[in-house]
Design a protein around this motif. Sequence first.
Motif, PDB file in Angstrom:
ATOM      1  N   UNK A  19       0.842  -1.204   0.000  1.00 42.73           N
ATOM      2  CA  UNK A  19       0.000   0.000   0.000  1.00 42.73           C
ATOM      3  C   UNK A  19       0.876   1.252   0.000  1.00 42.73           C
ATOM      4  N   UNK A  20       1.907   1.279   0.827  1.00 41.45           N
ATOM      5  CA  UNK A  20       2.791   2.437   0.892  1.00 41.45           C
ATOM      6  C   UNK A  20       3.572   2.677  -0.385  1.00 41.45           C
TER       7      UNK A  20
ATOM      8  N   UNK B 268      -1.222 -12.333  -5.693  1.00 39.42           N
ATOM      9  CA  UNK B 268       0.064 -11.738  -6.053  1.00 39.42           C
ATOM     10  C   UNK B 268       1.133 -12.318  -5.138  1.00 39.42           C
ATOM     11  N   UNK B 269       2.086 -12.998  -5.710  1.00 43.71           N
ATOM     12  CA  UNK B 269       3.152 -13.624  -4.945  1.00 43.71           C
ATOM     13  C   UNK B 269       4.268 -12.604  -4.755  1.00 43.71           C
ATOM     14  N   UNK B 270       4.438 -12.165  -3.506  1.00 44.09           N
ATOM     15  CA  UNK B 270       5.480 -11.213  -3.164  1.00 44.09           C
ATOM     16  C   UNK B 270       6.805 -11.975  -3.119  1.00 44.09           C
ATOM     17  N   UNK B 271       7.696 -11.667  -4.032  1.00 41.61           N
ATOM     18  CA  UNK B 271       8.943 -12.418  -4.168  1.00 41.61           C
ATOM     19  C   UNK B 271      10.011 -11.882  -3.221  1.00 41.61           C
ATOM     20  N   UNK B 272       9.974 -12.395  -2.003  1.00 37.56           N
ATOM     21  CA  UNK B 272      10.978 -12.018  -1.007  1.00 37.56           C
ATOM     22  C   UNK B 272      12.341 -12.527  -1.450  1.00 37.56           C
ATOM     23  N   UNK B 273      13.382 -11.789  -1.061  1.00 37.25           N
ATOM     24  CA  UNK B 273      14.746 -12.142  -1.473  1.00 37.25           C
ATOM     25  C   UNK B 273      15.136 -13.548  -1.050  1.00 37.25           C
TER      26      UNK B 273
ATOM     27  N   UNK C 116       3.313 -12.467 -10.190  1.00 38.42           N
ATOM     28  CA  UNK C 116       4.491 -12.323  -9.341  1.00 38.42           C
ATOM     29  C   UNK C 116       4.761 -10.838  -9.145  1.00 38.42           C
ATOM     30  N   UNK C 117       5.240 -10.469  -7.952  1.00 37.29           N
ATOM     31  CA  UNK C 117       5.503  -9.053  -7.722  1.00 37.29           C
ATOM     32  C   UNK C 117       6.584  -8.859  -6.677  1.00 37.29           C
ATOM     33  N   UNK C 118       7.010  -7.617  -6.563  1.00 35.92           N
ATOM     34  CA  UNK C 118       7.880  -7.170  -5.480  1.00 35.92           C
ATOM     35  C   UNK C 118       7.155  -5.978  -4.866  1.00 35.92           C
ATOM     36  N   UNK C 119       6.601  -6.152  -3.679  1.00 36.38           N
ATOM     37  CA  UNK C 119       5.793  -5.114  -3.041  1.00 36.38           C
ATOM     38  C   UNK C 119       6.585  -3.837  -2.770  1.00 36.38           C
ATOM     39  N   UNK C 120       7.905  -3.908  -2.826  1.00 39.33           N
ATOM     40  CA  UNK C 120       8.757  -2.729  -2.579  1.00 39.33           C
ATOM     41  C   UNK C 120       8.929  -1.881  -3.828  1.00 39.33           C
ATOM     42  N   UNK C 121       8.578  -2.423  -4.980  1.00 37.84           N
ATOM     43  CA  UNK C 121       8.802  -1.754  -6.261  1.00 37.84           C
ATOM     44  C   UNK C 121       7.488  -1.178  -6.778  1.00 37.84           C
TER      45      UNK C 121
ATOM     46  N   UNK D 182       4.168  -3.256  -8.069  1.00 35.69           N
ATOM     47  CA  UNK D 182       2.917  -3.197  -7.309  1.00 35.69           C
ATOM     48  C   UNK D 182       1.801  -2.574  -8.142  1.00 35.69           C
ATOM     49  N   UNK D 183       2.125  -1.550  -8.932  1.00 39.36           N
ATOM     50  CA  UNK D 183       1.124  -0.937  -9.806  1.00 39.36           C
ATOM     51  C   UNK D 183       0.646  -1.939 -10.859  1.00 39.36           C
TER      52      UNK D 183
END
Length: 193
Positions: free
Chosen positions: A30-31, A135-140, A164-169, A173-174
């Motif tokens: 969200x952030x 959405x699969x958040x791809x943790x390192x 697949x996603x990276x919630x930090x990017x 995320x968009x």
Amino acid sequence: MPYNDGSDQLPTAVKLLVAGGFGVGKTTFVGTVSEIEPLTTEELITAASIGVDSLVGVENKSTTTVAFDFGRITFDPGLVLYLFGTPGQHRFWFMWDELCNGALGAVILADTRRLEDCFEAVDFFERREMNFILAVNQFDTAFRYEPEEIRAALKLKPHVPVVLCDARDSRSATAVLVSLIQHLIAAMPPQPV
């Protein structure tokens, strides 16, 4: 876009949920996409959660959402998305029913290190017949799986998108939100001509 009388038309407001288990990245998601400073209800994890909340797989987590997160993203002047991130801990799930009111759909964030945490979220939205994507958040530190492997593991219906996603990017995320909107549009009943 102005009305015939010259006044401005209000944008279409769409309420979406970002849900999932504890520590999957909902607050981060969200952030990351919010164009405003997100409202968060993060609190420190205290000794009171010992024996109640499992930190397995998220041992370094020091805060948790206790109500919801809120953010906004404007796709164009005619479409504004309001994002509500749900709390992940089971003891706060009573909030999910309230947050669902008026929501058009949801993103369920998943962590492949703790994929079993998704079952309850999937069941929750399926029981309410609310459209969602996974959405699969791809943790390192997480092992990488193909979307179809994840679909099979969670026994998702064929029409549910898995991305697949990276919630930090923010771009990643968009793209998840775009996938959800496309899924919601595709699920709409045909309009009479």
